[in-house]
Design a protein around this motif. Structure first.
Motif, PDB file in Angstrom:
ATOM      1  N   PHE A 101      89.181 115.146  30.431  1.00 27.83           N
ATOM      2  CA  PHE A 101      89.456 114.691  29.068  1.00 27.83           C
ATOM      3  C   PHE A 101      88.236 114.039  28.442  1.00 27.83           C
ATOM      4  O   PHE A 101      88.120 113.994  27.222  1.00 27.83           O
ATOM      5  N   ALA A 176      93.677 104.459  32.929  1.00 19.13           N
ATOM      6  CA  ALA A 176      93.142 104.814  31.616  1.00 19.13           C
ATOM      7  C   ALA A 176      93.065 106.325  31.449  1.00 19.13           C
ATOM      8  O   ALA A 176      92.877 106.824  30.343  1.00 19.13           O
ATOM      9  N   PRO A 178      95.017 109.603  31.267  1.00 14.00           N
ATOM     10  CA  PRO A 178      96.436 109.931  31.059  1.00 14.00           C
ATOM     11  C   PRO A 178      97.078 110.729  32.182  1.00 14.00           C
ATOM     12  O   PRO A 178      98.195 110.395  32.576  1.00 14.00           O
ATOM     13  N   PHE A 210      84.468 104.259  35.654  1.00 13.16           N
ATOM     14  CA  PHE A 210      84.839 105.649  35.849  1.00 13.16           C
ATOM     15  C   PHE A 210      83.995 106.327  36.909  1.00 13.16           C
ATOM     16  O   PHE A 210      84.407 107.320  37.480  1.00 13.16           O
ATOM     17  N   VAL A 352     100.613 108.547  27.331  1.00 15.70           N
ATOM     18  CA  VAL A 352      99.445 107.721  27.618  1.00 15.70           C
ATOM     19  C   VAL A 352      99.925 106.315  27.910  1.00 15.70           C
ATOM     20  O   VAL A 352     101.001 105.938  27.462  1.00 15.70           O
TER      21      VAL A 352
ATOM     22  N   SER B 171      83.647  96.386  32.096  1.00 15.35           N
ATOM     23  CA  SER B 171      84.817  97.181  32.405  1.00 15.35           C
ATOM     24  C   SER B 171      86.057  96.562  31.776  1.00 15.35           C
ATOM     25  O   SER B 171      86.865  97.239  31.137  1.00 15.35           O
ATOM     26  N   TYR B 172      86.186  95.263  31.947  1.00 17.45           N
ATOM     27  CA  TYR B 172      87.335  94.572  31.402  1.00 17.45           C
ATOM     28  C   TYR B 172      87.384  94.677  29.883  1.00 17.45           C
ATOM     29  O   TYR B 172      88.400  95.020  29.289  1.00 17.45           O
ATOM     30  N   ASN B 175      88.080  98.236  28.560  1.00 16.85           N
ATOM     31  CA  ASN B 175      89.425  98.737  28.810  1.00 16.85           C
ATOM     32  C   ASN B 175      90.444  97.927  28.047  1.00 16.85           C
ATOM     33  O   ASN B 175      91.603  98.322  27.953  1.00 16.85           O
ATOM     34  N   LYS B 179      88.562  97.970  23.252  1.00 16.33           N
ATOM     35  CA  LYS B 179      88.801  99.411  23.378  1.00 16.33           C
ATOM     36  C   LYS B 179      89.082 100.051  22.033  1.00 16.33           C
ATOM     37  O   LYS B 179      89.727  99.466  21.160  1.00 16.33           O
ATOM     38  N   VAL B 186      91.355 107.956  24.804  1.00 16.87           N
ATOM     39  CA  VAL B 186      91.862 107.242  25.980  1.00 16.87           C
ATOM     40  C   VAL B 186      90.761 106.673  26.828  1.00 16.87           C
ATOM     41  O   VAL B 186      91.001 105.899  27.726  1.00 16.87           O
ATOM     42  N   ILE B 187      89.522 107.064  26.555  1.00 17.88           N
ATOM     43  CA  ILE B 187      88.447 106.600  27.411  1.00 17.88           C
ATOM     44  C   ILE B 187      88.149 105.137  27.123  1.00 17.88           C
ATOM     45  O   ILE B 187      88.374 104.663  26.015  1.00 17.88           O
ATOM     46  N   ALA B 188      87.612 104.467  28.112  1.00 17.20           N
ATOM     47  CA  ALA B 188      87.227 103.074  27.913  1.00 17.20           C
ATOM     48  C   ALA B 188      85.939 103.046  27.121  1.00 17.20           C
ATOM     49  O   ALA B 188      84.848 103.224  27.638  1.00 17.20           O
ATOM     50  N   ARG B 189      86.070 102.854  25.820  1.00 15.61           N
ATOM     51  CA  ARG B 189      84.885 102.766  24.989  1.00 15.61           C
ATOM     52  C   ARG B 189      85.225 102.016  23.713  1.00 15.61           C
ATOM     53  O   ARG B 189      86.386 101.872  23.349  1.00 15.61           O
ATOM     54  N   GLU B 283      80.178 103.047  25.818  1.00 17.29           N
ATOM     55  CA  GLU B 283      81.175 103.709  26.621  1.00 17.29           C
ATOM     56  C   GLU B 283      80.978 103.334  28.078  1.00 17.29           C
ATOM     57  O   GLU B 283      79.848 103.208  28.530  1.00 17.29           O
ATOM     58  N   LEU B 284      82.094 103.175  28.767  1.00 15.10           N
ATOM     59  CA  LEU B 284      81.993 102.834  30.178  1.00 15.10           C
ATOM     60  C   LEU B 284      81.445 104.019  30.939  1.00 15.10           C
ATOM     61  O   LEU B 284      81.821 105.144  30.716  1.00 15.10           O
TER      62      LEU B 284
ATOM     63  N   TYR C 340      90.022  92.274  37.480  1.00 11.47           N
ATOM     64  CA  TYR C 340      88.616  92.011  37.187  1.00 11.47           C
ATOM     65  C   TYR C 340      88.243  90.610  37.634  1.00 11.47           C
ATOM     66  O   TYR C 340      87.230  90.385  38.264  1.00 11.47           O
TER      67      TYR C 340
END
Lengths: 354, 374, 373
Positions: A101, A176, A178, A210, A352, B171-172, B175, B179, B186-189, B283-284, C340
């Motif tokens: 994704f 995170a 889905p 990731f 999600v 990261s925290y 997410n 976010k 859906v990505i951690a960014r 972006e992570l 975390y």
């Protein structure tokens, strides 16, 4: 120093001559040559599930005679998504498969930029029509998605039926993502469907980035150990190598293990003796199918099924544990499977994480 | 008359530069040859591989643009590490400082107009985003710097720990609170930063942006700082011999903290420039490994700003060209890491190079290890 | 033995364990929780202990070694490769394959340490740069070979990752039987049974974990109670004086670095031959550096380093168990749910330790200085 100059001169001459030894790729810009390329996510072809299964889809297409040439590019940095897709597109490839994704946006942009190339995005729901304006839909981009929640539901139900301690667990990659979320929550829902009193512990590896969350088998094994110490006797591993670590550890400690993505009986033989089943998403046939449909569409047949293309999910056979699973459990599993397929039974898992 | 003048100039040029340039150059050449042997050993064609690499890095204008894109953060991060080296400190924390810079820059980029309630003109927004981000990196690095100055805690371990803390925090944040709320995502960014916070590209249609100019400017500034200012002199003296520096009246503690702060500033810049010039968000998963690459670049460039720039271009070219190499020859991109490691090995152990090519040894050695302090 | 330091460590471990027991005791008997956490702690601490021992040998003789990370990674890869090769290609049965794998792991790490020794001692390259080179070299070589051997057609493995011969078996020390016997003699209460089971499980450990603990004791003995150890420390504190007395500084340092390589090799073997039977690029994930922190915290002594490693192990155990017990964390401790926060504990701990607030750490006097005759 003279020797050095001579050496350099020799190298230069050789370098000029060498291009004659060219690689063997055919010329994909020719209309009769059907080339399919695949761009992986950051992570490699080797991960025993995701990228691997998609690649096998391309190879299947080649074996079936649908594609003349297949190739992949591994992405090493998210910066390179667009560049890697463009490398194939500019070389005249007819279908480009992007896996994961995270590549959704780059694929969407590329599909707009290269309207004559077909794009297949595994696990990309960005291809779904997300607004009401049909002019935003792209006719050359299909997102291959799977009902992971149904697969998770099935194995969750199985786990709830096979547990003797009343405690089951799932060890997953980050929620995170889905598909992973759907696997995990489907598992929970399936167990609750069978018996709401069964304790379900679902742990997501969301505390790392990731780059690590799907390649941390040690954490998977340690978490499995902790769970087993608490009395859990069925463990579902859903998250690339992290999940594999949990599954192998569970099997090593003698509790039931459930695999993910493909039938892990074959990919994790060390866990085979205790592998109850696997929650499968059938990536390989899905990719091969879509490639064939693209070829059809290109030669004037039915239109390419752009947008959301739902693949198939299921649960793997019991293999070595065939005799340990009671007949009524088997029958119930088939019943649930049928109800999920017909739509009679809904998992009610949000697509999600909210 | 003219001829002898030119030959004199050339002799001076080579006398001064041959030591700095020749050995790293030979190290690269040797590593390339050894790398070629490795490729040969696994059944590949080294010439095709290197041609593919070169083509991918410099073959088309787009390729050159991409190489510049890769080189930009390398230059900043490499300068950061090199500056610290000059001050006798080993900043392995570039990774964390970079992350912090990126996080702050993206926050300023997308959130500030909302907080203020009005749009900022680019001429304010861009420097603000870049400046605050870099300051974040500077602060992050000053903590281990202060710990070293006042408690003697070695910066190698402390900066590594700060890396993990920074990555964990990122990261925290990515997410959670920072976010991108877009349901398509859906990505951690983070969300995209405002248009007014972006560094414009150099040419239309190419990704290379003014950040590369800033990088070159930064290199020149570092050179100026180190060799044309009193502070730079103090930094270098502390780096060469902290005891002598103390007796000369230099405030060693202050210098250590300042060195780390500048270093962190540069590393933070690496992160901010990537956010404001290239990705327009954070972006992570981006920037994995810049920290270690920066160390290699600083060492390859002999901790001199010009060397760092050249080394960054080399590394950027290798990273960029590797995908084309794989595309054309199916040789895996990992061979690049082997070559980079070999380059580093030969540069660090320049005694090996000198022995092989029979070059006389001259000049000072880089000395960093002074034990763990205390 | 620095009691203030030990006291601090014990308090931290007690706090970490206590937090989990507090939260989890609603679902499980505390003793079971503690045993489970101890098992995880020992597992996680094993490579850290071995890495710290590696550092101790090197640094006590005066050579700074930050390349432990690279040595561990190299050992992890080559050990795994060796075991698979033995098992798959040569058809050797699993247990011997694994043992041969351990040997190969150690050999590869010793080779790496030999490189470090040559660079630092003979060529007098700056030791931190040398260590960094080892790290980068290790990442490059293992990544490349991993790719080349397992995912390319035409390699001996045919382009697939063959299946590893499992992991080293658990060795059973009959603690449970022993306590069970005591239980039977004292009325067989349920509490006694639980203790027997828990302690029994605790003493079921794999070979490398056991070896690590044994090596801590051995190292302490060697370094502080033997002549060889005395010479090593002399070379690390006052090399010139040692030289005058006829001790070969270079030779002592070479030997110690090689022994350090051996320790790091065992640590690497742990990752792929004892923990999980698979290799990931960069799987060491900074643990070589944390070992260094453990070494510093332990003031360059084996027992101190071991104690510090246990702290890190406990922090990891805390993190995992908080996730498992996530649903029963009481509302006022909700921040614990956030992995975390919990995950930061080892790193913040290290930094606090390094400030010397718990007590100054004193490295060997000649640590890091190349010896010029």
């Amino acid at each position: 120093m003279k020797k050095l100059y001579a050496l350099i001169a020799l190298l230069v001459v050789a370098a000029l001559v060498m291009p004659a030894c060219a690689p063997t790729a055919p010329d994909c810009t020719k209309p009769e040559v059907f080339c399919v390329g695949m761009v992986t996510d950051v992570g490699k072809i080797d991960d025993k599930s995701f990228n691997q299964s998609a690649w096998e889809g391309l190879q299947q297409a080649k074996k079936d005679g649908v594609a003349d040439w297949v190739q992949y590019i591994e992405t090493t940095d998210a910066k390179d998504y667009a560049k890697n897709i463009a490398t194939f597109a500019d070389a005249g490839y007819d279908v480009i498969v992007t896996v994961g994704f995270a590549l959704g946006e780059a694929t969407y942009a590329a599909a707009q930029q290269y309207p004559n190339t077909y794009f297949i995005g595994v696990d990309q729901f960005q291809a779904w029509p997300y607004d009401d304006d049909p002019s935003n839909d792209l006719t050359n981009y299909a997102g291959l998605n799977f009902p992971e929640d149904q697969a998770g539901f099935l194995v969750g139900a199985l786990a709830a039926m096979m547990t003797k301690t009343g405690k089951i667990g799932a060890i997953c990659g980050t929620d995170a993502v889905p598909p992973v979320w759907r696997f995990g929550e489907g598992y929970r829902a399936g167990a609750a469907y069978i018996n709401p009193d069964v304790e379900v512990i679902v742990v997501y590896h969301s505390d790392v980035g990731f780059d690590k969350t799907f390649v941390d088998p040690e954490w998977g094994a340690q978490t499995a150990d902790s769970m087993i110490d608490q009395g859990v006797d069925v463990i579902f591993g859903a998250g690339g190598k992290t999940g594999n670590g949990a599954v192998t550890e569970a099997a090593a400690r003698g509790v039931y293990a459930i695999g993910v993505d493909t039938d892990q009986y074959y990919t994790l033989p060390e866990a085979a003796p205790r592998l109850l089943s696997s929650a499968m998403k059938l990536i390989t046939p899905g990719v091969a199918e879509l490639i064939a449909l693209a070829k059809d569409a290109q030669s004037g047949g039915a239109a390419f099924p752009a947008g959301n293309y739902m693949g198939k999910a299921g649960y793997a056979p019991y293999h070595d544990l065939e005799n340990e699973v009671p007949a009524e459990v088997k029958a119930r599993m088939e019943e649930i499977n049928a109800m999920l397929l017909s739509g009679e039974l809904q998992t009610n898992v949000p697509p999600v994480k909210p | 008359m003219l001829r002898s003048k030119i030959s004199n100039l050339l002799r001076i040029f080579f006398a001064n530069w041959v030591d700095s340039l020749l050995v790293p150059l030979l190290a690269v050449v040797t590593a390339v040859v050894v790398g070629g042997l490795v490729i040969l050993a696994v059944g590949g064609n080294p010439f095709a591989a290197y041609i593919g690499l070169f083509q991918g890095a410099f073959g088309t204008p787009k390729a050159i643009s991409e190489t510049a894109v890769w080189a930009t953060p390398y230059i900043f991060a490499g300068l950061a590490v090199a500056l610290a080296f000059k001050g006798g400190l080993f900043n392995i924390g570039a990774e964390g400082q970079l992350a912090l810079g990126a996080v702050i820059a993206s926050l300023v980029g997308y959130a500030l107009p909302d907080w203020l309630g009005f749009d900022l003109p680019a001429i304010i927004h861009v420097p603000l985003a870049i400046g605050l981000g870099a300051l974040g990196g500077a602060l992050w690095a000053s903590i281990p710097g202060a710990l070293k100055a006042y408690t003697g805690g070695h910066e190698v371990i402390n900066t590594i720990m700060m890396n993990y803390i920074a990555l964990n925090m990122t990261s925290y944040l990515l997410n959670g609170p920072m976010k991108d709320p877009n349901p398509q995502n859906v990505i951690a960014r983070t969300p995209e930063i405002a248009v007014t916070a972006r560094i414009p590209p150099l040419f239309d249609g190419f990704r290379v942006h003014w950040g590369v100019v800033l990088a070159l400017l930064a290199a020149w500034l570092v050179w100026f700082l180190l060799w044309k200012t009193t502070l730079g002199f103090e930094i270098r003296t502390v780096g060469a011999n902290p005891d002598a520096a103390k007796y000369a009246g230099i405030n060693v503690k202050r210098t250590i903290i300042l060195t780390m702060a500048f270093s962190g500033f540069l590393a933070g810049l690496a992160g901010t420039i990537e956010v404001t010039g290239l990705n327009y968000r954070h972006e992570l998963g981006f920037s994995i490994g810049y920290g270690f690459d920066a160390i290699a670049i600083a060492l390859l460039g002999k901790t001199h700003p010009l060397g760092v720039v050249l080394a960054s271009i080399l590394f950027g070219a290798m990273r960029n060209g590797a995908t084309r190499m794989q595309f054309l020859t199916q040789i895996p991109v990992d061979v690049i890491s082997v070559i980079q490691a070999l380059i580093l090995l030969f540069v660090a152990a320049d005694a090996i190079i000198r022995y092989v090519y029979r070059i006389r040894s001259r000049g000072e050695r880089v000395v960093l290890t002074r034990g763990w302090g205390g | 033995m620095d009691w203030k330091r030990f006291g601090f460590i014990l308090i931290i471990i007690a706090v970490l364990f206590g937090a989990v027991v507090l939260v989890g005791s609603v679902k499980q008997h505390p003793i079971i929780i503690i045993a489970s956490m101890l098992a995880t702690t020992i597992g996680v601490a094993t490579p850290l202990t071995l890495g710290a021992l590696s550092g101790i040998f090197c640094e006590r003789s005066g050579v700074v070694n930050i390349g432990i990370e690279g040595m561990m990674l190299t050992a992890a890869f080559f050990g795994w490769l060796g075991a698979i090769y033995m098992n798959t290609i040569l058809g050797v049965s699993p247990l011997p394959s694994l043992l041969i794998g351990v040997v190969i792991a150690i050999l590869s790490s010793v080779l790496m340490s030999l490189l470090h020794a040559v660079l630092s001692i003979t060529f007098k390259v700056d030791q931190i740069i040398g260590g960094t080179v080892i790290n980068i070299l290790a990442v490059g070589i293992t990544g490349f070979l991993n790719r080349q051997l397992f995912f390319e057609k035409g390699s001996i493995f045919g382009g697939n990752v063959p299946h590893a011969p499992g992991t080293l078996p658990i060795i059973h020390i009959p603690v449970q039987e022993g306590i069970q016997a005591i239980c039977n003699a004292t009325g067989n209460s349920e509490g006694c049974q639980i203790v027997a089971n828990a302690l029994g499980k605790l003493f079921d450990q794999q070979p490398i974990a056991i070896t690590a603990i044994v090596l801590v004791i051995v190292t302490h003995f060697v370094l502080f109670k033997t002549r060889w150890g005395l010479r090593t420390r002399a070379v690390g504190e006052h090399p010139r004086a040692a030289d005058t007395l006829g001790i070969s500084v270079e030779r002592m340092r070479y030997w110690n670095v090689l022994i350090g390589g051996l320790m790091a090799g065992l640590a690497g073997a742990y990752f792929t031959l004892e923990s999980v039977p698979s290799f990931e690029p960069i799987m060491t994930n900074g643990r070589g550096f944390i070992s260094l922190a453990a070494m510093i915290f332990g003031n360059w002594t084996p027992f101190g380093a071991w104690a510090a490693s246990l702290v890190f192990g406990a922090a990891q155990a805390l993190q995992i168990n908080m996730q498992v017990f996530r649903d029963v964390i009481p509302a006022n401790l909700a921040f614990l749910q956030n992995s975390y926060v919990v995950g930061l504990t080892p790193y913040i701990l290290t930094m606090i330790i390094l400030t010397g607030i718990i007590g100054k750490t004193i490295p060997p006097a000649a640590d890091g200085q190349p010896y010029e005759k």
